[in-house]
Write an enzyme that holds these catalytic residues in place. Structure first.
Site, PDB file in Angstrom:
ATOM      1  N   ASP A   1      16.310-104.040 -26.635  1.00 26.74           N
ATOM      2  CA  ASP A   1      17.038-102.784 -26.709  1.00 26.74           C
ATOM      3  C   ASP A   1      17.660-102.679 -28.099  1.00 26.74           C
ATOM      4  O   ASP A   1      17.942-103.682 -28.740  1.00 26.74           O
ATOM      5  CB  ASP A   1      18.126-102.765 -25.616  1.00 26.74           C
ATOM      6  CG  ASP A   1      18.764-101.392 -25.463  1.00 26.74           C
ATOM      7  OD1 ASP A   1      18.317-100.451 -26.133  1.00 26.74           O
ATOM      8  OD2 ASP A   1      19.712-101.282 -24.675  1.00 26.74           O
ATOM      9  N   SER A   2      17.914-101.457 -28.541  1.00 27.60           N
ATOM     10  CA  SER A   2      18.341-101.232 -29.922  1.00 27.60           C
ATOM     11  C   SER A   2      19.802-101.544 -30.169  1.00 27.60           C
ATOM     12  O   SER A   2      20.228-101.673 -31.310  1.00 27.60           O
ATOM     13  CB  SER A   2      18.090 -99.777 -30.305  1.00 27.60           C
ATOM     14  OG  SER A   2      18.952 -98.923 -29.557  1.00 27.60           O
TER      15      SER A   2
ATOM     16  N   PHE B   1      23.087 -98.569 -26.348  1.00 26.60           N
ATOM     17  CA  PHE B   1      23.878 -98.513 -25.116  1.00 26.60           C
ATOM     18  C   PHE B   1      25.119 -99.387 -25.229  1.00 26.60           C
ATOM     19  O   PHE B   1      26.192 -99.024 -24.735  1.00 26.60           O
ATOM     20  CB  PHE B   1      23.034 -98.965 -23.920  1.00 26.60           C
ATOM     21  CG  PHE B   1      23.792 -98.901 -22.616  1.00 26.60           C
ATOM     22  CD1 PHE B   1      23.945 -97.698 -21.950  1.00 26.60           C
ATOM     23  CD2 PHE B   1      24.370-100.038 -22.082  1.00 26.60           C
ATOM     24  CE1 PHE B   1      24.662 -97.623 -20.759  1.00 26.60           C
ATOM     25  CE2 PHE B   1      25.089 -99.976 -20.892  1.00 26.60           C
ATOM     26  CZ  PHE B   1      25.229 -98.766 -20.235  1.00 26.60           C
TER      27      PHE B   1
ATOM     28  N   GLY C   1      20.203 -92.858 -21.285  1.00 29.05           N
ATOM     29  CA  GLY C   1      21.389 -92.097 -20.945  1.00 29.05           C
ATOM     30  C   GLY C   1      21.563 -91.801 -19.477  1.00 29.05           C
ATOM     31  O   GLY C   1      22.272 -90.860 -19.106  1.00 29.05           O
TER      32      GLY C   1
ATOM     33  N   ASP D   1      14.439-101.580 -16.104  1.00 28.53           N
ATOM     34  CA  ASP D   1      15.226-102.789 -16.336  1.00 28.53           C
ATOM     35  C   ASP D   1      16.621-102.562 -15.787  1.00 28.53           C
ATOM     36  O   ASP D   1      17.094-101.424 -15.689  1.00 28.53           O
ATOM     37  CB  ASP D   1      15.321-103.108 -17.832  1.00 28.53           C
ATOM     38  CG  ASP D   1      16.375-102.249 -18.511  1.00 28.53           C
ATOM     39  OD1 ASP D   1      17.499-102.749 -18.735  1.00 28.53           O
ATOM     40  OD2 ASP D   1      16.097-101.069 -18.808  1.00 28.53           O
TER      41      ASP D   1
ATOM     42  N   CYS E   1      10.172-113.620   2.017  1.00 32.57           N
ATOM     43  CA  CYS E   1      10.204-113.777   0.563  1.00 32.57           C
ATOM     44  C   CYS E   1       9.586-115.110   0.150  1.00 32.57           C
ATOM     45  O   CYS E   1       9.936-116.165   0.696  1.00 32.57           O
ATOM     46  CB  CYS E   1      11.649-113.698   0.064  1.00 32.57           C
ATOM     47  SG  CYS E   1      11.807-113.894  -1.728  1.00 32.57           S
TER      48      CYS E   1
ATOM     49  N   CYS F   1       9.972-116.679  -2.713  1.00 32.91           N
ATOM     50  CA  CYS F   1      10.650-117.305  -3.844  1.00 32.91           C
ATOM     51  C   CYS F   1      11.099-118.729  -3.521  1.00 32.91           C
ATOM     52  O   CYS F   1      11.212-119.126  -2.348  1.00 32.91           O
ATOM     53  CB  CYS F   1      11.850-116.464  -4.298  1.00 32.91           C
ATOM     54  SG  CYS F   1      13.355-116.660  -3.322  1.00 32.91           S
TER      55      CYS F   1
ATOM     56  N   CYS G   1      14.158-119.008  -1.075  1.00 36.05           N
ATOM     57  CA  CYS G   1      13.894-118.738   0.340  1.00 36.05           C
ATOM     58  C   CYS G   1      12.991-119.794   0.970  1.00 36.05           C
ATOM     59  O   CYS G   1      13.039-120.013   2.188  1.00 36.05           O
ATOM     60  CB  CYS G   1      13.288-117.351   0.498  1.00 36.05           C
ATOM     61  SG  CYS G   1      14.465-116.019   0.172  1.00 36.05           S
TER      62      CYS G   1
ATOM     63  N   HIS H   1      16.210-115.426  -6.311  1.00 33.64           N
ATOM     64  CA  HIS H   1      15.824-114.553  -5.199  1.00 33.64           C
ATOM     65  C   HIS H   1      15.950-113.083  -5.570  1.00 33.64           C
ATOM     66  O   HIS H   1      15.042-112.289  -5.298  1.00 33.64           O
ATOM     67  CB  HIS H   1      16.673-114.839  -3.961  1.00 33.64           C
ATOM     68  CG  HIS H   1      16.492-113.789  -2.905  1.00 33.64           C
ATOM     69  ND1 HIS H   1      15.369-113.743  -2.106  1.00 33.64           N
ATOM     70  CD2 HIS H   1      17.245-112.698  -2.582  1.00 33.64           C
ATOM     71  CE1 HIS H   1      15.449-112.676  -1.307  1.00 33.64           C
ATOM     72  NE2 HIS H   1      16.580-112.030  -1.582  1.00 33.64           N
TER      73      HIS H   1
END
Length: 369
Positions: A93-94, A97, A216, A266, A304, A306, A309, A335
């Site tokens: 990201d620049s 934000f 935004g 994201d 799940c 993962c 789990c 998770h």
């Protein structure tokens, strides 16, 4: 270096699409949730654990890495991929934000933004050119144009000024960008005003770039306004380029944005919730410190796959939280990331098999529906 986006299938009833985004560090199957690794690490999770969640593309942040350890060190290490030990696609990201979030200690002018570092009080001047220089040094596959993110609520005049400045800053970013192995994405601002969003989308996408983002949103506006913004903006974005909705990561918001034609997302939600002891389970949020989990010897989610789990119970994770053991944050983060990545993976499969509106009807309805 070649960046391309190939649409494999589209939904007959919505604008949803399944595609492949090609980058120098590999492919990203879209739609896809991307975990956030602000300081070149996804909090409490190793790169190997991150890869096991199904994550394909990871974010880092220009502003934070500039402050610590500095882009020069990252560049000397061989770039952000080598520095953090992640060999898949990356996006930075620049810093726009983050500058927005520093509203009390920054000043915006046409040249750029001046702010006081929250780390040591030093005055820092960040311009579009400087943001691109930092991102060129960091070396992520995708870099973002420096933009002005207006707050919510804000007047039409204030948002119009920020949106117009974002376009002028993009022009400067294009000139400053020096690395063909990095794809520069433009950011469409415009607040909650449809006319400004449409104007911005037309202007930003008139500059030929490898991809475009809607920025935004998730700055305090109601969730239903996010859907309105996205649905009103995506028709003005090229179909043959990836579309990225910044800062969004809930089930409903992602499903509705995918229906409007968004490809990438994201959000810091999965790891932030984990640090507060909350797990994401099929779209719900569970506070694992609650007494009901003390003797619950089942996995967080039996469906799940993962690591968490497959190996641990709700009772064990609840115990770790109560004992203030750091392992709890790692297990919940693994998770939660898997949960959001799998959600977008399942949507992708549904689009490929023309089942999106059937299998995800619940999430496509308004929250009150």
């Amino acid at each position: 270096m070649n960046f391309s986006f190939h649409c494999q299938a589209g939904c007959r009833h919505t604008q949803a699409r399944a595609g492949i985004f090609s980058t120098p560090h590999g492919l990203v199957e879209t739609p896809r949730f991307m975990p956030v690794g602000t300081l070149a690490n996804v909090k409490t999770v190793t790169p190997e654990q991150l890869q096991a969640t199904g994550a394909q593309m990871v974010l880092a942040n220009t502003y934070h890495l500039h402050l610590q350890p500095g882009e020069e060190i990252v560049e000397k290490a061989g770039g952000v991929h080598r520095f953090m030990g992640w060999d898949g696609p990356m996006l930075t990201d620049s810093g726009g934000f983050q500058v927005f979030s520093l509203s009390e200690i920054r000043a915006i002018a046409e040249e750029g933004v001046t702010f006081r570092s929250p780390r040591d009080g030093q005055m820092i001047h960040l311009t579009p050119e400087r943001s691109i220089q930092i991102q060129n040094a960091l070396g992520a596959d995708v870099i973002m144009a420096f933009d002005e993110c207006p707050p919510y609520p804000a007047s039409w005049d204030a948002v119009a000024a920020a949106t117009e400045r974002t376009y002028r800053w993009l022009e400067r970013c294009v000139v400053a960008h020096q690395r063909p192995d990095q794809a520069l994405f433009g950011i469409i601002q415009g607040g909650v005003y449809p006319d400004l969003r449409q104007q911005a989308a037309k202007a930003i996408t008139a500059i030929d770039l490898p991809g475009y983002a809607i920025g935004g949103v998730s700055v305090g506006e109601p969730a239903e306004l996010i859907e309105t913004i996205v649905r009103g903006t995506t028709p003005f974005m090229p179909e043959h380029k990836p579309r990225y909705l910044m800062g969004v990561g809930t089930y409903r918001e992602m499903a509705q944005a995918i229906a409007a034609g968004i490809d990438l997302f994201d959000c810091v939600i999965p790891t932030r919730l984990a640090r507060h002891g909350s797990a994401l389970v099929q779209g719900d949020r569970w506070n694992l410190k609650n007494a009901r989990f003390r003797e619950d010897f089942t996995p967080l989610d039996q469906e799940c796959p993962c690591y968490t789990c497959q190996r641990f119970t709700r009772a064990y994770i609840s115990h770790l939280l109560r004992a203030q053991e750091l392992l709890a944050f790692t297990l919940i983060s693994i998770h939660n990331i898997t949960e959001l990545v799998r959600f977008t993976q399942r949507i992708r499969e549904a689009i490929l098999h023309d089942r999106f509106t059937v299998e995800f009807a619940h999430w496509l309805r308004p929250a009150s529906g």
